[in-house]
Design a protein around this motif. Structure first.
Motif, PDB file in Angstrom:
ATOM      1  N   ASP A  29       0.832  -1.206   0.000  1.00 35.29           N
ATOM      2  CA  ASP A  29       0.000   0.000   0.000  1.00 35.29           C
ATOM      3  C   ASP A  29       0.866   1.256   0.000  1.00 35.29           C
ATOM      4  O   ASP A  29       0.602   2.199  -0.751  1.00 35.29           O
ATOM      5  N   MET A  30       1.912   1.255   0.826  1.00 28.52           N
ATOM      6  CA  MET A  30       2.801   2.418   0.881  1.00 28.52           C
ATOM      7  C   MET A  30       3.484   2.623  -0.470  1.00 28.52           C
ATOM      8  O   MET A  30       3.579   3.752  -0.972  1.00 28.52           O
ATOM      9  N   TYR A  31       3.946   1.552  -1.079  1.00 27.49           N
ATOM     10  CA  TYR A  31       4.597   1.642  -2.383  1.00 27.49           C
ATOM     11  C   TYR A  31       3.627   2.191  -3.433  1.00 27.49           C
ATOM     12  O   TYR A  31       3.983   3.087  -4.217  1.00 27.49           O
ATOM     13  N   ASN A  32       2.410   1.682  -3.443  1.00 27.41           N
ATOM     14  CA  ASN A  32       1.419   2.142  -4.416  1.00 27.41           C
ATOM     15  C   ASN A  32       1.086   3.625  -4.221  1.00 27.41           C
ATOM     16  O   ASN A  32       0.944   4.365  -5.202  1.00 27.41           O
ATOM     17  N   ARG A  33       0.974   4.061  -2.969  1.00 22.44           N
ATOM     18  CA  ARG A  33       0.720   5.482  -2.717  1.00 22.44           C
ATOM     19  C   ARG A  33       1.900   6.336  -3.152  1.00 22.44           C
ATOM     20  O   ARG A  33       1.725   7.417  -3.711  1.00 22.44           O
ATOM     21  N   LEU A  34       3.115   5.859  -2.900  1.00 17.96           N
ATOM     22  CA  LEU A  34       4.323   6.569  -3.322  1.00 17.96           C
ATOM     23  C   LEU A  34       4.342   6.735  -4.837  1.00 17.96           C
ATOM     24  O   LEU A  34       4.547   7.841  -5.351  1.00 17.96           O
ATOM     25  N   VAL A  35       4.123   5.652  -5.557  1.00 18.17           N
ATOM     26  CA  VAL A  35       4.146   5.702  -7.024  1.00 18.17           C
ATOM     27  C   VAL A  35       3.065   6.641  -7.542  1.00 18.17           C
ATOM     28  O   VAL A  35       3.323   7.493  -8.399  1.00 18.17           O
ATOM     29  N   CYS A  59      12.704  15.672  -9.736  1.00 16.07           N
ATOM     30  CA  CYS A  59      11.437  15.772  -9.020  1.00 16.07           C
ATOM     31  C   CYS A  59      11.084  14.441  -8.354  1.00 16.07           C
ATOM     32  O   CYS A  59      10.698  14.413  -7.181  1.00 16.07           O
ATOM     33  N   LEU A  60      11.217  13.342  -9.080  1.00 16.70           N
ATOM     34  CA  LEU A  60      10.919  12.025  -8.520  1.00 16.70           C
ATOM     35  C   LEU A  60      11.836  11.698  -7.353  1.00 16.70           C
ATOM     36  O   LEU A  60      11.390  11.171  -6.319  1.00 16.70           O
ATOM     37  N   ASP A  61      13.116  12.016  -7.497  1.00 12.98           N
ATOM     38  CA  ASP A  61      14.085  11.750  -6.434  1.00 12.98           C
ATOM     39  C   ASP A  61      13.697  12.501  -5.160  1.00 12.98           C
ATOM     40  O   ASP A  61      13.675  11.931  -4.065  1.00 12.98           O
ATOM     41  N   ARG A  62      13.372  13.775  -5.304  1.00 11.39           N
ATOM     42  CA  ARG A  62      12.984  14.574  -4.135  1.00 11.39           C
ATOM     43  C   ARG A  62      11.659  14.120  -3.550  1.00 11.39           C
ATOM     44  O   ARG A  62      11.490  14.085  -2.328  1.00 11.39           O
ATOM     45  N   CYS A  63      10.716  13.785  -4.427  1.00 10.87           N
ATOM     46  CA  CYS A  63       9.403  13.336  -3.963  1.00 10.87           C
ATOM     47  C   CYS A  63       9.525  12.060  -3.136  1.00 10.87           C
ATOM     48  O   CYS A  63       8.928  11.946  -2.062  1.00 10.87           O
ATOM     49  N   VAL A  64      10.297  11.108  -3.623  1.00 10.00           N
ATOM     50  CA  VAL A  64      10.479   9.841  -2.898  1.00 10.00           C
ATOM     51  C   VAL A  64      11.171  10.094  -1.560  1.00 10.00           C
ATOM     52  O   VAL A  64      10.762   9.546  -0.524  1.00 10.00           O
ATOM     53  N   ALA A  65      12.201  10.945  -1.554  1.00 16.26           N
ATOM     54  CA  ALA A  65      12.902  11.249  -0.307  1.00 16.26           C
ATOM     55  C   ALA A  65      11.956  11.896   0.709  1.00 16.26           C
ATOM     56  O   ALA A  65      11.944  11.517   1.891  1.00 16.26           O
TER      57      ALA A  65
END
Length: 100
Positions: A29-35, A59-65
């Motif tokens: 669930d956490m992975y799916n919300r992250l993506v 942007c993706l790098d910062r968003c994931v962090a």
């Protein structure tokens, strides 16, 4: 009867499987919300090229962090609330400042 001597009873095999399944579900669930969140924020719905450009990649790098940083902070806060609640005798269960 290990609980008589201050030891916790060992979880059964079914309990271990249920706990593992629950953990897999939470991680998925956490992975799916992250993506979903980071894709919506960083990648435009119309693709111009097959690869990510530098702006999208940054942007993706910062968003994931940020996603993981917030996740850690929320987990720590919830653990602190749970510890406070359990020390107070368990009145009220989980809740605290999370609107539950």
């Amino acid at each position: 009867m290990s609980f008589l001597f201050g030891q916790r009873p060992q979880p059964s095999s079914a309990e271990k499987i249920a706990a593992a399944e629950s953990e897999i579900e939470m991680v998925s669930d956490m992975y799916n919300r992250l993506v979903e969140t980071c894709t919506r924020k960083c990648i435009p719905p119309t693709y111009r090229e097959a690869d990510l450009n530098k702006g999208e990649s940054v942007c993706l790098d910062r968003c994931v962090a940020k996603f993981f940083e917030v996740n850690v902070k929320v987990s720590e806060k919830m653990q602190g609330e749970a510890a406070t609640t359990s020390r107070a005798g368990g009145a009220g269960g989980m809740g605290g400042g999370f609107g539950m």
